[in-house]
Write an enzyme that holds these catalytic residues in place. Structure first.
Site, PDB file in Angstrom:
ATOM      1  N   LYS A  66       0.836  -1.203   0.000  1.00  0.00           N
ATOM      2  CA  LYS A  66       0.000   0.000   0.000  1.00  0.00           C
ATOM      3  C   LYS A  66       0.869   1.251   0.000  1.00  0.00           C
ATOM      4  CE  LYS A  66      -3.949   2.050   2.475  1.00  0.00           C
ATOM      5  NZ  LYS A  66      -4.862   1.898   3.618  1.00  0.00           N
ATOM      6  N   SER A 141      -9.663   2.020   2.713  1.00  0.00           N
ATOM      7  CA  SER A 141      -8.789   2.805   1.853  1.00  0.00           C
ATOM      8  C   SER A 141      -7.791   1.955   1.077  1.00  0.00           C
ATOM      9  CB  SER A 141      -8.034   3.842   2.683  1.00  0.00           C
ATOM     10  OG  SER A 141      -7.203   3.217   3.648  1.00  0.00           O
ATOM     11  N   SER A 164     -10.058  -0.290   6.786  1.00  0.00           N
ATOM     12  CA  SER A 164      -9.444  -0.077   5.472  1.00  0.00           C
ATOM     13  C   SER A 164      -8.820  -1.309   4.835  1.00  0.00           C
ATOM     14  CB  SER A 164      -8.384   1.030   5.571  1.00  0.00           C
ATOM     15  OG  SER A 164      -8.994   2.266   5.797  1.00  0.00           O
TER      16      SER A 164
END
Length: 453
Positions: A66, A141, A164
């Protein structure tokens, strides 16, 4: 693809060719799962594997990271214009661990800006599309990390502040775990809300999830919140007492799938209903705490110390205001302003301190529940993935996190695993356990995974 399947291919094919094929697939993809690719370095590592020089638990396995996790020499943007050209001079602890175990980092995945969102629609680099329906969101996210597991990576790392990891895992039909707060070092994770967030693994099966967690968990003195606890997956064959959380629900279609899964769970385990009365206050408390911490953490991005800079200097106040107005997106600015308001004189006690008290109530409710139950289950998300642009109202969007934020407030581990489909779209089951009981969660999930297959 699973680790086992990738390793089977490595027995008859060159790692270099497989990694090159993966990059070709990513470059043709419409998912927009990656912001930055690590092509040159990844192919170099693949060559090392082919020559027998790459060793470790993840040797030759592609991993996506990420884009809020620091990677030395590889652009790390947090999906924001503010950090669009930032190249870190150091690796996060989890990235160091990946490299030590021979993993091949293929790139940085797309996400909501500074991890603030539920759909990856707030990314400066464009929305991530759902692999099951390109017109729908992939979740957030960690949307890129969830979507890329469809066929663009074998493993992925995400971060979870209020769901997330679990949200995109549910929407994209993969597995995602938010570990116990402190199990995985946050050193090198660009902060949004320090007291809530954790880096965690994402994968296509329970065994791969456990393998990745074994690699990234453990002691790191650079993170003061790190518990210094290692993790080793040792599957248990036990009958558990499983609690269904009365206050965590979903729409009728998702609840129908959930009830079918509960029937399967009943065949092997004892199932009871559990009430956690404080959960009705959990969502507003979470957002007050998260936004307050965000307003503090993001104060450093002023165009002088960090972040996007303007070519022309002006008075300090105008320069500072313009940098932040241009560098941050609308959702980030909204959360900074709300957090600053909650921390301001006259409102600190009314909002922030009250939210911290609610957090204690939530934590206590979970502890009472775990005295009578081994595990707790609920739907991960209240709906399947919705269409891109469908939800415009921020409050409606925040309510999508209603089932995931309690685990972050309490700091307990929580897993999302696929439990079925609603009109062709995957939906997730959330499995929660007590502190540092990831082994119990993963053992339960492994057995249920086999039953659902």
């Amino acid at each position: 693809m699973k680790v086992r399947e990738w390793r089977e291919r490595l027995e008859s094919e060159r790692c270099y060719d497989l990694i090159a094929e993966l990059f070709e697939r990513i470059e043709r993809s419409k998912l927009n799962a990656f912001i930055t690719l690590n092509k040159e370095e990844a192919l170099k590592k693949a060559e090392e594997f082919d020559k027998g020089k790459l060793k470790g638990k993840l040797a030759g396995i592609p991993v996506a990271v990420k884009d809020n996790i620091s990677t030395k020499g590889l652009r790390t943007t947090c999906a924001s214009k503010m950090l669009a050209n930032y190249v870190p001079p150091f690796d996060a602890h989890v990235v160091e661990r990946l490299k030590q175990e021979g993993a091949i980092i293929i790139g940085k995945t797309n996400m909501d800006e500074f991890a603030m969102g539920t759909t990856t629609e707030t990314s400066y680099f464009g929305v991530v599309r759902n692999p099951y329906d390109l017109e729908r969101v992939a979740g957030g996210s960690s949307g890129g990390s969830g979507a890329c597991l469809h066929n663009e990576s074998v493993l992925a790392l995400g971060s979870d502040t209020g769901g997330s990891i679990r949200c995109p895992a549910s929407f994209c039909g993969v597995y995602g775990l938010k570990p116990t707060y402190g199990l995985v070092s946050r050193y090198g994770l660009i902060p949004y809300a320090n007291s809530l967030e954790q880096i965690g693994p994402m994968a296509n099966c329970v065994e791969d999830l456990a393998l990745l967690l074994e690699v990234i968990a453990g002691k790191d003195e650079r993170d003061s919140t790190n518990a210094g606890v290692d993790f080793k997956f040792e599957p248990e064959d036990k009958r558990y007492r499983v609690g269904i959380i009365k206050e965590m629900s979903a729409n009728d279609d998702v609840m129908k799938v959930f009830e079918e899964v509960v029937d399967i769970v009943r065949e092997r385990h004892e199932v009871v209903e559990v009430s956690l009365s404080s959960l009705k206050y959990a969502l507003p408390a979470y957002y007050i705490i998260a936004m307050s911490e965000a307003s503090s953490n993001l104060a450093r991005y002023d165009g002088v110390r960090y972040g996007y800079a303007l070519e022309k200097l002006d008075t300090w106040t105008r320069y500072f205001a313009k940098v932040r107005a241009e560098g941050f997106g609308e959702e980030v600015k909204r959360r900074i302003m709300l957090g600053t308001y909650a921390l301001s004189a006259g409102y600190y006690g009314r909002y922030y301190l009250k939210a911290l008290r609610v957090r204690t109530l939530v934590r206590n409710d979970f502890q009472r529940a775990f005295k009578h139950c081994d595990l707790l289950i609920a739907p991960t998300m209240p709906t399947p993935a919705f269409k891109i642009g469908e939800i415009q109202d921020p409050l409606t969007m925040y309510k999508m996190d209603v089932n995931t934020v309690p685990a972050n407030l309490a700091g307990i581990p929580a897993l999302s695993m696929p439990m079925g489909f609603v009109k062709g779209l995957p939906v997730g089951l959330q499995v929660m356990g007590n502190y540092f009981e990831e082994n119990k969660i993963l053992s339960f999930a492994l057995e249920l995974e086999k039953a659902l297959e």
